[in-house]
Design an enzyme around this catalytic site. Structure first.
Site, PDB file in Angstrom:
ATOM      1  N   PHE A  34       0.940  -1.262  -0.049  1.00  0.00           N
ATOM      2  CA  PHE A  34      -0.019   0.044  -0.033  1.00  0.00           C
ATOM      3  C   PHE A  34       0.990   1.192   0.017  1.00  0.00           C
ATOM      4  O   PHE A  34       1.973   1.110   0.482  1.00  0.00           O
ATOM      5  CB  PHE A  34      -0.814  -0.049   1.177  1.00  0.00           C
ATOM      6  CG  PHE A  34      -2.126   0.477   0.955  1.00  0.00           C
ATOM      7  CD1 PHE A  34      -3.444  -0.126   0.729  1.00  0.00           C
ATOM      8  CD2 PHE A  34      -2.554   1.912   0.883  1.00  0.00           C
ATOM      9  CE1 PHE A  34      -4.452   0.155   0.296  1.00  0.00           C
ATOM     10  CE2 PHE A  34      -3.914   2.320   0.569  1.00  0.00           C
ATOM     11  CZ  PHE A  34      -4.937   1.513   0.202  1.00  0.00           C
ATOM     12  N   GLN A  44      -7.071  15.431   4.694  1.00  0.00           N
ATOM     13  CA  GLN A  44      -6.446  14.869   3.294  1.00  0.00           C
ATOM     14  C   GLN A  44      -7.408  14.827   2.232  1.00  0.00           C
ATOM     15  O   GLN A  44      -8.545  14.753   2.522  1.00  0.00           O
ATOM     16  CB  GLN A  44      -6.182  13.220   3.667  1.00  0.00           C
ATOM     17  CG  GLN A  44      -5.556  12.507   2.729  1.00  0.00           C
ATOM     18  CD  GLN A  44      -4.903  11.120   3.502  1.00  0.00           C
ATOM     19  OE1 GLN A  44      -5.882  10.484   3.607  1.00  0.00           O
ATOM     20  NE2 GLN A  44      -3.782  10.783   3.592  1.00  0.00           N
ATOM     21  N   ARG A  86      -0.632  12.913  -7.034  1.00  0.00           N
ATOM     22  CA  ARG A  86      -2.001  13.611  -6.451  1.00  0.00           C
ATOM     23  C   ARG A  86      -1.675  14.892  -6.128  1.00  0.00           C
ATOM     24  O   ARG A  86      -2.980  15.644  -6.461  1.00  0.00           O
ATOM     25  CB  ARG A  86      -2.223  12.808  -5.301  1.00  0.00           C
ATOM     26  CG  ARG A  86      -3.233  11.690  -5.491  1.00  0.00           C
ATOM     27  CD  ARG A  86      -3.595  10.927  -4.165  1.00  0.00           C
ATOM     28  NE  ARG A  86      -4.286   9.817  -4.357  1.00  0.00           N
ATOM     29  CZ  ARG A  86      -4.895   9.291  -3.327  1.00  0.00           C
ATOM     30  NH1 ARG A  86      -4.892   9.643  -2.319  1.00  0.00           N
ATOM     31  NH2 ARG A  86      -5.346   7.804  -3.583  1.00  0.00           N
ATOM     32  N   ARG A 100      -1.896  11.126   6.661  1.00  0.00           N
ATOM     33  CA  ARG A 100      -1.897   9.925   7.117  1.00  0.00           C
ATOM     34  C   ARG A 100      -1.555   9.037   5.864  1.00  0.00           C
ATOM     35  O   ARG A 100      -1.880   9.216   4.687  1.00  0.00           O
ATOM     36  CB  ARG A 100      -3.492   9.703   7.335  1.00  0.00           C
ATOM     37  CG  ARG A 100      -3.955   8.353   7.692  1.00  0.00           C
ATOM     38  CD  ARG A 100      -5.369   8.061   8.040  1.00  0.00           C
ATOM     39  NE  ARG A 100      -6.169   8.294   6.580  1.00  0.00           N
ATOM     40  CZ  ARG A 100      -6.362   7.565   5.947  1.00  0.00           C
ATOM     41  NH1 ARG A 100      -6.151   6.177   6.064  1.00  0.00           N
ATOM     42  NH2 ARG A 100      -6.882   7.837   4.816  1.00  0.00           N
ATOM     43  N   GLU A 129      -8.246   6.845  -9.810  1.00  0.00           N
ATOM     44  CA  GLU A 129      -7.329   7.545 -10.468  1.00  0.00           C
ATOM     45  C   GLU A 129      -6.992   6.792 -11.855  1.00  0.00           C
ATOM     46  O   GLU A 129      -6.152   7.097 -12.863  1.00  0.00           O
ATOM     47  CB  GLU A 129      -5.909   7.510  -9.706  1.00  0.00           C
ATOM     48  CG  GLU A 129      -5.821   8.844  -8.565  1.00  0.00           C
ATOM     49  CD  GLU A 129      -4.795   8.754  -7.576  1.00  0.00           C
ATOM     50  OE1 GLU A 129      -5.044   7.606  -6.823  1.00  0.00           O
ATOM     51  OE2 GLU A 129      -4.503   9.649  -7.364  1.00  0.00           O
ATOM     52  N   HIS A 166     -11.253  13.732   2.364  1.00  0.00           N
ATOM     53  CA  HIS A 166     -11.353  12.500   2.676  1.00  0.00           C
ATOM     54  C   HIS A 166     -10.969  12.185   3.963  1.00  0.00           C
ATOM     55  O   HIS A 166     -11.661  11.113   4.565  1.00  0.00           O
ATOM     56  CB  HIS A 166     -10.331  11.755   1.762  1.00  0.00           C
ATOM     57  CG  HIS A 166     -10.318  10.183   2.028  1.00  0.00           C
ATOM     58  ND1 HIS A 166     -11.411   9.382   1.690  1.00  0.00           N
ATOM     59  CD2 HIS A 166      -9.444   9.424   2.147  1.00  0.00           C
ATOM     60  CE1 HIS A 166     -11.181   8.327   1.881  1.00  0.00           C
ATOM     61  NE2 HIS A 166      -9.957   8.008   2.001  1.00  0.00           N
ATOM     62  N   LEU A 223     -15.896   9.231  -5.321  1.00  0.00           N
ATOM     63  CA  LEU A 223     -14.349   9.072  -5.764  1.00  0.00           C
ATOM     64  C   LEU A 223     -14.525   8.437  -7.111  1.00  0.00           C
ATOM     65  O   LEU A 223     -15.274   7.627  -7.589  1.00  0.00           O
ATOM     66  CB  LEU A 223     -13.689   8.413  -4.958  1.00  0.00           C
ATOM     67  CG  LEU A 223     -13.084   8.856  -3.960  1.00  0.00           C
ATOM     68  CD1 LEU A 223     -12.114   7.917  -3.074  1.00  0.00           C
ATOM     69  CD2 LEU A 223     -12.182  10.232  -3.999  1.00  0.00           C
ATOM     70  N   HIS A 237      -8.451  14.065  -2.008  1.00  0.00           N
ATOM     71  CA  HIS A 237      -8.225  13.178  -3.185  1.00  0.00           C
ATOM     72  C   HIS A 237      -8.733  14.073  -4.391  1.00  0.00           C
ATOM     73  O   HIS A 237      -9.445  14.619  -4.250  1.00  0.00           O
ATOM     74  CB  HIS A 237      -9.302  11.629  -3.222  1.00  0.00           C
ATOM     75  CG  HIS A 237      -8.947  10.935  -4.211  1.00  0.00           C
ATOM     76  ND1 HIS A 237      -9.400  11.238  -5.484  1.00  0.00           N
ATOM     77  CD2 HIS A 237      -8.647   9.863  -4.312  1.00  0.00           C
ATOM     78  CE1 HIS A 237      -8.871  10.240  -6.262  1.00  0.00           C
ATOM     79  NE2 HIS A 237      -8.460   9.236  -5.534  1.00  0.00           N
TER      80      HIS A 237
END
Lengths: 594, 81
Positions: free
Chosen positions: A119, A240, A286, A398, A255, A353, A252, A242
């Protein structure tokens, strides 16, 4: 008026991951524990977490908690407290294995161990190469986690108060927390929950923004209650985002759409990413894409009546390719933008987010606030965990899969600390004589006010102000204006009017009460963001650019410190970041780059 | 449907775990679609609203299908709204 009093050892507000995890500790210790939730526990927003939970189990390849700690400190842009980060990363294996024993159906390797996948941001050997650290249950990790923990709580006799909304924190003159006032939605009845320990696990407040991936339930109730009780909120400028959420809806868009050839365009149909990232263009990282989008909107090249979004265009792609490679995108366009993306571009905007800041806590889960010169003085009887709390492990940003870990570790930690404090003899303290007066006054004002502000319009004004003035990329002048505007919105939020006066299932009243919580968070965010004159992690300012002296705009000399927003007088103070881990060497400051 | 029952149903639709369902179900209710339904259809809607979020979302996006024709018809109505 006589208000019923229900007496418990512990009351937990919120039945998402952190609340359920806390409750297990308390109920299994034999303590009488109540959990209040606006919805049935398995309808909490933790359900939406798909990615997994980070733990350096090392099942698929070598891993170590110190590597995880390094990644988390770096991800936080060094704003995270290193004692809390060590605590969390070290505890990760324990809480994941416990969850497995609760019946969590983790994905498995061929030899039966918990399967782990890579991740973003999680690396081996102090940032060397990606590592497989995320433990997941298909793409329903949060959902499976809630079910496992809910069942465990049922077994442990936790008492659930479902479709109850906590309204205000009860504190006595010495500042001890004694429980909450709450409303049963079915009847509209106000009840006092008198407790020896009060734990907040109310999740985030992403609904302060116009475009948010957060479900409607994320109204920052815990933060609002804490603020009204005079407890400061920490690091609220850090949210945070997106880059591509459907404008107006927040849903969302992966991407992968840009990966397949999707192009971002402004109101002139210009492919504006060519100016910001001539090589990578629409496939830039991003943050670069988000900043470019925000700049286009700020400079008047946004689309629509309010010029507040840009377009994601895939109309040049082969429809068969779209349907095959991007399943779901067509449906999302139709359902949430009213657009057939095979024929028209999709309206998109950087979308909120996750909330990094929150109620200040020690890593033990105890809430801390400044008192008598001590910036981290424990607020007796009060604990918090999960997204509503700021331990602080996420600092300025985060890492993915650290949110589920946060709620497990700090949910458990808050529960353990409460058990410890109660077993040490903490008794029920006498309720103040005016215990429910403020709550009743708020309800009465809502019911009786005439000519007040409309809840929906006030919420919209707040969300637009936050989106326009404190979004993903921030501008000094816009933040200054934003402070003035949000204080104006606050005036309206203090004068809400509802038409429905009924007692049973009065959702208008509930939404008005949620709005009173949201505005506390919005105000804290705007004022904290205006005050921090550097860029760090997710807080990126146009007037704090990347220079040789301040790489990425980060200024450690002046700004390596936590913000504390005081709701009492809208003032800001600061406290040091804890750079001293518990047992290992500190992760030394350096420029954050990937 | 009685007011209290309707408001309870509405709360359970406007406060879901998933944003996608919040938006879809709120739109259906607040757009006045629910009032146009027969008693049987309203009951079918209530049954769908009681489902787990991902199960319902899979139905609404066509990723899953349901045998019960009453519920399948209601899924189609919600998708069209």
């Amino acid at each position: 008026m006589s208000i019923p009093v229900l007496k418990f050892d512990a009351v937990i507000v919120g039945a998402g991951g952190a609340g359920l995890r806390s409750a297990i500790q308390l109920s299994e210790a034999g303590l009488k524990t109540a959990v209040l939730s606006k919805v049935f526990p398995t309808r909490s927003h933790t359900v939406a977490a798909q990615g997994g939970v980070a733990a350096s189990l090392g099942n698929s390849e070598e891993d170590h908690w110190t590597w995880h700690m390094y990644d988390t400190v770096k991800g936080s842009d060094w704003l995270g407290d290193q004692d809390a980060i060590e605590f969390m990363c070290k505890k990760a294996n324990e809480v994941v294995v416990e969850l497995e024993h609760y019946g969590m159906p983790f994905d498995r390797t061929d030899d039966g161990k918990i399967y782990q996948r890579p991740f973003g941001g999680h690396m081996s050997n102090f940032g060397e190469k990606p590592v497989r650290r995320s433990c997941a249950a298909a793409d329903r990790t949060g959902h499976a986690m809630l079910h496992a923990m809910y069942q465990r709580n049922v077994k442990a006799n936790t008492q659930f108060f479902v479709e109850w909304m906590a309204l205000d924190l009860i504190r006595d003159e010495e500042g001890h927390v004694l429980g909450v006032t709450a409303m049963e939605m079915e009847t509209g009845q106000i009840v006092i929950f008198h407790a020896r320990a009060t734990i907040f696990a109310t999740g985030g407040a992403g609904r302060i923004f116009y475009s948010s991936t957060n479900a409607f339930i994320n109204t920052g109730d815990g933060l609002g209650m804490a603020a009204r009780a005079g407890i400061p909120l920490e690091d609220m400028e850090f949210w945070q985002f997106h880059p591509t959420g459907v404008a107006g809806a927040g849903v969302l868009i992966t991407e992968g759409v840009r990966g397949e050839g999707g192009i971002l365009r402004n109101s002139s149909k210009e492919r504006f990413m060519e100016r910001y990232a001539p090589n990578a263009k629409d496939l830039a990282s991003r943050d670069v894409v988000s900043r470019a989008m925000a700049t286009e909107i700020k400079e008047g090249r946004g689309c629509g009546v309010n010029k507040d979004y840009v377009l994601l265009d895939i109309t040049h792609l082969d429809p068969a390719t779209i349907m095959k490679r991007l399943p779901g995108i067509h449906e999302i366009g139709l359902q949430f933008a009213g657009v057939d993306c095979l024929k028209e571009p999709l309206p998109v905007v950087p979308t909120c987010h996750y909330q990094m800041g929150g109620i200040p806590t020690h890593y033990s889960g105890r809430v801390v606030a400044p008192k008598n010169g001590d910036v981290n003085s424990v607020v007796p009887g009060f604990y918090a965990g999960g997204e509503c709390a700021c331990a602080s492990v996420h600092g300025a940003n985060r890492l993915g899969t650290n949110s589920l870990l946060d709620l497990l570790v700090f949910g458990k930690s808050a529960g353990d600390s409460a058990v410890e404090d109660l077993k040490a003899g903490r008794a029920h303290r006498e309720l103040p004589k005016d215990v429910a007066d403020k709550t009743l006054a708020r309800i009465s004002a809502l019911d009786n006010r005439k000519g007040g502000a409309n809840v929906h319009e006030t919420r919209l004004a707040m969300q637009r102000t936050m989106q326009d003035h404190a979004g993903v990329f921030r501008f000094g002048d816009m933040l200054k204006q934003g402070v003035e505007k949000i204080l104006e919105v606050e005036k309206a939020a203090r004068q809400l009017e509802i038409k429905d006066k009924s007692m049973a299932w009065n959702t208008a009243r509930t939404e008005a009460l949620e709005m009173e919580n949201l505005i506390e968070v919005a105000k804290a965010t705007m004022i904290s963001a205006e005050a921090r004159k550097e860029s760090r992690g997710a807080h990126v300012r146009d007037d704090a650019p990347d220079t040789a002296e301040f790489p990425n705009g980060r200024n450690d000399k002046e700004w390596l410190k936590h913000t504390l927003f005081s709701p009492v007088d809208n003032s800001i103070s600061y406290k040091p970041v804890n750079m001293q881990p518990l047992t290992v060497e500190a992760v030394a400051l350096k420029t954050r780059s990937y | 449907m009685e007011r209290a029952n309707y408001e309870r149903l509405r709360w359970r639709c406007i406060r879901r775990a998933l944003l996608e369902l919040d938006i879809t179900l709120t739109r259906f209710l607040d757009g006045g679609e629910f009032e146009k339904l027969s008693d049987d259809q309203q009951q079918a809607f209530v049954e769908l609203a009681d489902m787990e979020d991902y199960d319902l979302w899979d139905l609404l996006t066509g990723k899953a299908e349901i045998d019960d024709s009453r519920l399948a018809h209601m899924v189609a109505l919600i998708r069209k709204s």
